[in-house]
Write an enzyme that holds these catalytic residues in place. Structure first.
Site, PDB file in Angstrom:
ATOM      1  N   GLU A  51     101.880 -55.793  62.915  1.00 27.63           N
ATOM      2  CA  GLU A  51     102.981 -56.731  62.679  1.00 27.63           C
ATOM      3  C   GLU A  51     104.130 -56.124  61.876  1.00 27.63           C
ATOM      4  OE1 GLU A  51      99.794 -57.437  62.369  1.00 27.63           O
ATOM      5  OE2 GLU A  51      99.343 -59.311  63.409  1.00 27.63           O
ATOM      6  N   PHE A 113      90.140 -70.862  57.854  1.00 33.83           N
ATOM      7  CA  PHE A 113      90.121 -69.534  58.463  1.00 33.83           C
ATOM      8  C   PHE A 113      91.550 -69.045  58.701  1.00 33.83           C
ATOM      9  CE2 PHE A 113      89.969 -66.859  62.363  1.00 33.83           C
ATOM     10  CZ  PHE A 113      89.383 -65.757  61.761  1.00 33.83           C
ATOM     11  N   LYS A 163      99.639 -75.036  63.106  1.00 31.68           N
ATOM     12  CA  LYS A 163      99.251 -75.020  64.516  1.00 31.68           C
ATOM     13  C   LYS A 163      99.444 -76.378  65.202  1.00 31.68           C
ATOM     14  CE  LYS A 163      95.840 -73.513  67.813  1.00 31.68           C
ATOM     15  NZ  LYS A 163      94.597 -72.790  68.089  1.00 31.68           N
ATOM     16  N   MET A 481     109.002 -35.821  48.604  1.00 26.25           N
ATOM     17  CA  MET A 481     109.774 -36.428  47.519  1.00 26.25           C
ATOM     18  C   MET A 481     108.914 -36.585  46.272  1.00 26.25           C
ATOM     19  SD  MET A 481     112.671 -37.268  46.620  1.00 26.25           S
ATOM     20  CE  MET A 481     113.908 -37.791  47.798  1.00 26.25           C
TER      21      MET A 481
HETATM   22  C1  LIG Z   1     105.057 -47.492  51.673  1.00 28.21           C
HETATM   23  C2  LIG Z   1     105.439 -46.489  50.652  1.00 28.21           C
HETATM   24  N1  LIG Z   1     104.495 -45.908  49.871  1.00 28.21           N
HETATM   25  C3  LIG Z   1     104.842 -44.983  48.946  1.00 28.21           C
HETATM   26  C4  LIG Z   1     106.146 -44.616  48.780  1.00 28.21           C
HETATM   27  C5  LIG Z   1     106.530 -43.578  47.724  1.00 28.21           C
HETATM   28  N2  LIG Z   1     107.105 -42.386  48.383  1.00 28.21           N
HETATM   29  C6  LIG Z   1     108.442 -42.194  48.462  1.00 28.21           C
HETATM   30  S1  LIG Z   1     108.841 -40.817  49.309  1.00 28.21           S
HETATM   31  C7  LIG Z   1     107.224 -40.413  49.542  1.00 28.21           C
HETATM   32  C8  LIG Z   1     106.835 -39.198  50.294  1.00 28.21           C
HETATM   33  C9  LIG Z   1     107.214 -39.265  51.727  1.00 28.21           C
HETATM   34  O1  LIG Z   1     106.602 -38.223  52.425  1.00 28.21           O
HETATM   35  P1  LIG Z   1     107.096 -37.770  53.831  1.00 28.21           P
HETATM   36  O2  LIG Z   1     107.233 -38.958  54.726  1.00 28.21           O
HETATM   37  O3  LIG Z   1     106.250 -36.652  54.326  1.00 28.21           O
HETATM   38  O4  LIG Z   1     108.585 -37.302  53.562  1.00 28.21           O
HETATM   39  P2  LIG Z   1     109.102 -36.012  52.735  1.00 28.21           P
HETATM   40  O5  LIG Z   1     109.492 -36.497  51.386  1.00 28.21           O
HETATM   41  O6  LIG Z   1     108.005 -35.028  52.706  1.00 28.21           O
HETATM   42  O7  LIG Z   1     110.287 -35.572  53.522  1.00 28.21           O
HETATM   43  C10 LIG Z   1     106.402 -41.364  48.955  1.00 28.21           C
HETATM   44  C11 LIG Z   1     104.931 -41.319  48.953  1.00 28.21           C
HETATM   45  C12 LIG Z   1     107.102 -45.265  49.599  1.00 28.21           C
HETATM   46  N3  LIG Z   1     108.408 -45.030  49.487  1.00 28.21           N
HETATM   47  N4  LIG Z   1     106.726 -46.173  50.531  1.00 28.21           N
END
Ligand SMILES: Cc1ncc(C[n+]2csc(CCOP(=O)(O)OP(=O)(O)O)c2C)c(N)n1
Ligand SMILES: [Mg+2]
Lengths: 573, 164
Positions: A51, A113, A163, A481
């Site tokens: 979803e 439920f 519903k 990041m």
């Molecule tokens: C749902 C969610 N969980 C955690 C984060 C924290 N977070 C921000 S950037 C990041 C890393 C993202 O990794 P990737 O998609 O491989 O991108 P990169 O930074 O390596 O380019 C995380 C864990 C977030 N923004 N969203």
């Protein structure tokens, strides 16, 4: 008058709103509605695999078109799965109508439920929500939902449908309301003329002005007026993450993005300005850095459709509550009447200063030479091969910042990203939503191996509905990041930021019947991208291995002002 | 930081109150007292909330409240001359000599004894917050068994009204 069941009324109301697609997933509480959908052919239902993806598809359609998307999910887990996407739309002021099933009204409160109090759960992340108390309310509720979602400051609206409100045998008179008026809701129609006059006078006197463009210019479809105003005044322009494309990025007057990963020149110009004309940006903490040190010499004109955005974090000297487009039009009309011109001499000096800042950093990054690929090079190449014309749907992380920095958006609505909530997993379903509605456009999802894995199940939806998006995976084999912050603040203790056991993305994507190409060397990158884009009717996944140690720069120094930045791993100003 | 009394007219619909209360906790605004009841027009209810905050916070509170779809109108009563009242019901230990003493205090404060047993008085009192606080203090904590307060109700002085 026709007699219809609640389920049929709901579907008919959506038809009356000219809804073409509904994004959703069935379940017990919405089965009557799904049956009503089955018995018509005006609205097509897009069956996602989770979803959350339905909400991002609907959301991205709205970001690209300005028209709200419609989500349909069942009660309980269906509705809670949609919450992240609803919150994502809410934080970025994106219109959306989410219809959530609910247990029958006489069972509400009994822990039935798949019962979740969706009114309570969604309340903090919607513009409004409503629960249907009688089937005959449905047409007005739908009308109201669309009206609220799209007017004033846009946002998601949830309709909770027990519903028994959709029982096929309970039929009522159907008429779709032509008009709606809500006595307690009167979004501003125009900016205050006295305030606009004061603002224009201040603009004409300014010696170091800058225009700050936010998402309100995109959502408010005001980029033409904004561009006209900026060019008439010869003021520098900076566009926030949500405002990218609000002013053409390749134009000389554009300084790029401000804030945490903004350009050196945008941040310096803001810090030293004597006037900030903020149109539709909300002075988010990712832009301002420490608010008490924010732009000490600047007077602030703040235009926003939402009064509560003004003087929330940064006090405005001239607040103007109104829709961006009309306020800008009023400003242009006033300017045309005034004999006075902007102070050209002062502006020339200001531009000289800005151009010096521009040359100081100018978005440079270290190229490794050899075959290793820098993530920035991927975005620059993508920009080149798509001629800057693609819809770029980004996920969240370093790759998002690189895309924002190096893909130059000259048009609004082409940059689709989760700015306010920063929702990993947004990019891929977003690209699907855009591609479905703009089948002839080039739609590219820029993602990372972390983000992509949060919604990769949608590869299946793409097969079913034939959505040939292109996916550019900046594979740095880490949550880049997070890793960057750990490098900078935790002495490189990479706690849980290495993505262990990555799948073989090529096999994975192929298993769903799509095309995938793995790219490890610089010399293969551009040809692979060109090949991918040439396959117009195929989903192509480019798994591009990039330097895992790369950081995003510039980066604001925490808790400091806007002129305090890291420009590279070793250079701090 | 100042105390403000904000009066809100809103649609008398289920869920409207939870939106107001939710707003205060979501945005970290403080609520000192809150009361709500339908008005003479049954489609509207009137809510009075007292809160403490800097000018900037109060500005945000009123703007955010105004943004709620079901809020029709509101006024910060503290911006003009206004009257506030609060209703208090208090059960007091009243035995022996104390019985006369408490009765005397109730009279001085213009309260009414609305229920009694041979060991207790239940007193009703209307006034501003300070008056009610003062009564409790003077009766003495040791004798106060139970206190119920309605929270502040407020209205503007003069011919100004909050209505649609
Ligand atoms: C749902 C969610 N969980 C955690 C984060 C924290 N977070 C921000 S950037 C990041 C890393 C993202 O990794 P990737 O998609 O491989 O991108 P990169 O930074 O390596 O380019 C995380 C864990 C977030 N923004 N969203
Ligand atoms: Mg990564």
């Amino acid at each position: 008058m026709e007699l219809l069941s609640g389920a049929d009324m709901l579907v008919r109301s959506l038809q009356n709103e000219n809804v073409k697609y509904v994004y959703g997933y069935p379940g017990g509480a919405v089965l009557h509605i799904y049956d009503a959908l089955f018995r018509q052919d005006k609205i097509k239902h897009i069956l996602v695999r989770h979803e959350q993806a339905a909400t991002h598809m609907a959301d991205a359609y709205a970001r690209a078109s300005g028209i709200p998307g419609v989500v349909l999910v069942t009660s309980g887990p269906g509705a809670t799965n949609a919450v992240t996407g609803i919150a994502t739309a809410f934080m970025d002021s994106i219109p959306m109508v989410a219809i959530c099933g609910q247990v029958a009204h006489n069972m509400i409160g009994e822990d039935a439920f798949q019962e979740t109090d969706m009114m309570g759960v969604s309340r903090p992340v919607v513009k409004h929500n409503m629960s249907i108390k009688h089937p005959s309310e449905i047409p007005m509720a739908v009308k109201k939902a669309f009206y609220l979602a799209t007017t004033g400051r846009p946002g998601p609206v949830v309709i909770d449908v027990p519903k028994d409100m959709t029982t096929p045998t309970d039929k009522f008179k159907y008429e779709y309301p032509a008009e709606i008026r809500i006595r307690s809701y009167n979004p501003p129609s125009r900016g205050h003329s006295g305030q606009i006059k004061k603002a224009v006078e201040l603009m004409l006197m300014a010696s170091r002005p800058i225009i700050l463009v936010g998402g309100g210019v995109i959502g408010g479809q005001a980029s033409a007026e904004l561009t006209q105003l900026a060019q008439k005044l010869n003021f520098p322009v900076t566009t926030t993450l949500m405002g990218l494309g609000g002013y053409p990025a390749t134009d000389q007057q554009c300084l790029g993005m401000p804030g945490m990963h903004g350009s050196y020149e945008a941040n310096m110009a803001l810090h030293h300005s004597d006037l900030i004309l903020n149109i539709g940006a909300r002075f988010d903490d990712r832009v301002t850095n420490a608010t008490e040190k924010f732009c000490p010499t600047a007077q602030i004109i703040h235009v926003d459709i939402d009064a509560s955005s003004i003087s929330k974090t940064i006090a405005a000297d001239i607040p103007i509550v109104g829709p961006a487009m009309l306020v800008l039009k009023d400003m242009l009309t006033l300017l045309a009447k005034y004999k006075q011109q902007p102070n050209t001499q002062m502006l020339t000096t200001w531009w000289q200063q800005i151009n010096q800042w521009r040359n100081r950093h100018g978005g440079r990054y270290e190229v490794s030479g050899g075959s290793a690929i820098k993530p920035q090079q991927v975005i620059e190449t993508l920009y080149e091969v798509t001629r800057g014309e693609a819809y770029i749907c980004s996920d969240v992380g370093q790759h998002q910042m690189f895309a924002a920095q190096y893909y130059k958006f000259d048009k609004p609505n082409r940059w689709i990203n989760s700015g306010g909530l920063g929702t990993m997993g947004f990019g891929f379903p977003a690209a699907m939503g855009v591609k479905l509605n703009f089948p002839d456009a080039e739609v590219v999802c820029v993602t990372g191996e972390g983000s992509f894995q949060m919604n990769l199940q949608e590869l299946s939806t793409c097969s079913q509905f034939d959505l040939p998006v292109k996916i550019v995976n900046l594979n740095n084999q880490s949550l880049g990041m997070v890793r960057q912050w750990q490098d900078m603040n935790y002495e490189s203790r990479h706690s849980q930021s290495y993505m262990q056991s990555l799948p073989d993305f090529v096999k994975l994507v192929e298993a769903y019947g799509h095309v995938a190409i793995k790219v490890e060397r610089m010399e293969d990158m551009k040809p692979a991208m060109e090949a991918a884009l040439a396959m117009h009717d195929r989903l192509v996944f480019l798994d591009i291995y990039v330097d895992p140690k790369e950081h995003v720069y510039p980066m604001l120094v925490p808790k400091a002002s806007m002129r305090d930045m890291w420009l590279s791993k070793t250079e701090k100003v | 930081m100042m105390r403000h009394i904000i009066a809100v007219l809103m649609e008398n619909e289920s869920g409207a109150l939870s939106r107001v209360v939710g707003l205060f906790s979501q945005r970290n605004f403080n609520i000192e007292t809150l009361n709500v009841a339908p008005t003479e027009d049954p489609t509207l209810s009137r809510l009075t909330v007292t809160t403490i905050g800097s000018d900037q916070v109060i500005e945000q509170i009123t703007k955010q409240l105004n943004k709620l779809i079901e809020v029709v109108k509101l006024v910060d009563l503290t911006e003009g001359d206004h009257i506030t009242r609060e209703l208090m019901l208090v059960k007091i230990k009243a035995m022996g000599q104390r019985r006369e003493e408490v009765k005397r205090l109730v009279d001085i404060f213009r309260g009414q004894i609305i229920d009694l047993t041979n060991r207790t008085y239940t007193v009703q009192m209307v006034g501003d917050q300070q008056k009610l606080d003062a009564f409790i203090e003077i009766v003495g904590e040791a004798y106060v068994m139970e206190v119920v307060r309605s929270g502040v109700c407020g209205i503007a002085r003069s011919d100004k009204t909050l209505s649609i």
